[in-house]
Enzyme design. Structure first.
Site, PDB file in Angstrom:
ATOM      1  CG  HIS A  82     -14.580  77.532 -20.972  1.00  0.00           C
ATOM      2  ND1 HIS A  82     -13.972  77.622 -19.742  1.00  0.00           N
ATOM      3  CD2 HIS A  82     -15.137  76.298 -21.015  1.00  0.00           C
ATOM      4  CE1 HIS A  82     -14.153  76.495 -19.079  1.00  0.00           C
ATOM      5  NE2 HIS A  82     -14.856  75.683 -19.825  1.00  0.00           N
ATOM      6  CG  PHE A 142     -23.907  76.363 -19.554  1.00  0.00           C
ATOM      7  CD1 PHE A 142     -24.763  77.396 -19.236  1.00  0.00           C
ATOM      8  CD2 PHE A 142     -22.945  75.988 -18.630  1.00  0.00           C
ATOM      9  CE1 PHE A 142     -24.663  78.063 -18.018  1.00  0.00           C
ATOM     10  CE2 PHE A 142     -22.835  76.640 -17.419  1.00  0.00           C
ATOM     11  CZ  PHE A 142     -23.701  77.681 -17.106  1.00  0.00           C
ATOM     12  CB  CYS A 143     -18.989  74.316 -20.792  1.00  0.00           C
ATOM     13  SG  CYS A 143     -19.715  73.558 -19.307  1.00  0.00           S
ATOM     14  CB  VAL A 144     -18.836  76.437 -25.921  1.00  0.00           C
ATOM     15  CG1 VAL A 144     -18.382  77.404 -27.007  1.00  0.00           C
ATOM     16  CG2 VAL A 144     -18.300  75.037 -26.228  1.00  0.00           C
TER      17      VAL A 144
END
Length: 325
Positions: free
Chosen positions: A90, A85-87
């Site tokens: 970003h 999710f965070c990859v």
């Protein structure tokens, strides 16, 4: 509609009040995302929510260092922590910041062509490497990295990443009213320090943060997260602290589960240790084994945050040791 939250039922962002509503308002304005899921996940514990937001805002969004370079570091952190999710987030933020070629290369699994960018990504993946930024920018780069060591763990533990990650075209996402708001926010530079009045706790400032708002934010988040230790028996809290202290700060918990407390006998210690070292391995069974009356969403978020912060501090120790060497 299926909830994106695995175990909790946070209040919808547009129905909140007090500190929670104030944090959501700043997130919308300065981060450019209305109802950003990591902060909604933290909202049952407003002190944690405010601390995590302040640390991210004052390090990643504010300051003088390049936003693109800080995004590369946080991308590397999220890769290391196995947080898809965070990859993805970003990657989208790099697109929004005006770096589509770099974002596209990362989305294809390629390393950045620019050697300096490649160094920043590698440092984000392992902060024991030589720091590829000037010493006076350490509060921003280190703060950004540690903010996402915390946020990654919250996301992996509390959000159903499969249901919210995936495949929309960045150009289509950004060519909308919400997308244009995101672009404006990413390319802006919010005034430092405006998140600090939201903080309800204080704590010691780390040396790497110098005399910056990043230090105040980190201290507040640390104090709020350590309150979660009170949900454990003293022997279990000590066990988790000792287990994380003996870890190198970067390798995942072995899949064999060696050193992982038994779910039936020590469920709280198990949850906190998983939150520190492998939050994506927390299961429904792990949570059900621990969650008894009078525990609430507030309690679960605090317990996960306790483990997550122990991991953040361990990573910070490794960075500090490498910097001294």
């Amino acid at each position: 509609m299926t909830s994106p939250f695995r175990f909790t039922s946070p209040e919808p962002f547009d129905r909140t009040t007090g500190t929670t509503a104030a944090v959501h308002a700043q997130v919308t304005r300065d981060f450019g995302i209305e109802g950003a899921l990591p902060f909604v996940a933290l909202s049952p514990a407003p002190d944690l929510m405010a601390g995590a937001w302040a640390l991210m805002r004052e390090s990643l969004l504010s300051g003088h260092a390049s936003r693109t370079e800080k995004e590369l570091v946080t991308y590397g952190v999220s890769l290391a922590n196995r947080c898809p999710f965070c990859v993805g987030a970003h990657t989208l933020l790099l697109y929004a910041g005006g770096d589509p070629e770099l974002a596209g290369a990362l989305a294809r699994g390629e390393r950045p062509a620019d050697p300096g960018h490649a160094q920043l990504l590698a440092w984000g993946q392992d902060m024991r490497k030589s720091a590829p930024f000037p010493a006076d920018e350490a509060p921003e780069f280190v703060g950004s990295a540690l903010a996402f060591h915390f946020i990654n763990r919250i996301v992996s533990a509390l959000i159903d990443e499969e249901s919210v990650s995936g495949g929309a075209d960045p150009d289509e996402l950004l060519d909308s009213e919400a997308g244009r708001a995101l672009v404006r926010a990413v390319r802006g530079r919010p005034e430092p320090g405006l998140s600090l009045p939201l903080l309800g706790t204080e704590g010691p400032w780390p040396a790497w943060a110098a005399d910056t708002p990043v230090g105040a934010a980190f201290g507040a988040l640390r104090s709020a997260a350590h309150a979660g230790a009170g949900l454990l028996e003293e022997r279990d809290a000590a066990f988790v602290r000792e287990s994380v202290a003996a870890w190198d700060g970067f390798s995942p918990l072995p899949l064999s589960g060696e050193g992982l407390p038994d779910r039936a006998e020590r469920p709280g210690a198990r949850l906190a240790l998983l939150a520190a070292r492998a939050p994506y391995r927390i299961t429904d069974e792990d949570v059900k084994a621990w969650w008894v009356e009078p525990y609430t969403d507030h309690c679960l978020v605090h317990l996960v945050a306790f483990g997550a912060m122990l991991a953040v501090e361990r990573v910070a120790e490794e960075f500090t040791g490498a910097a001294r060497a």
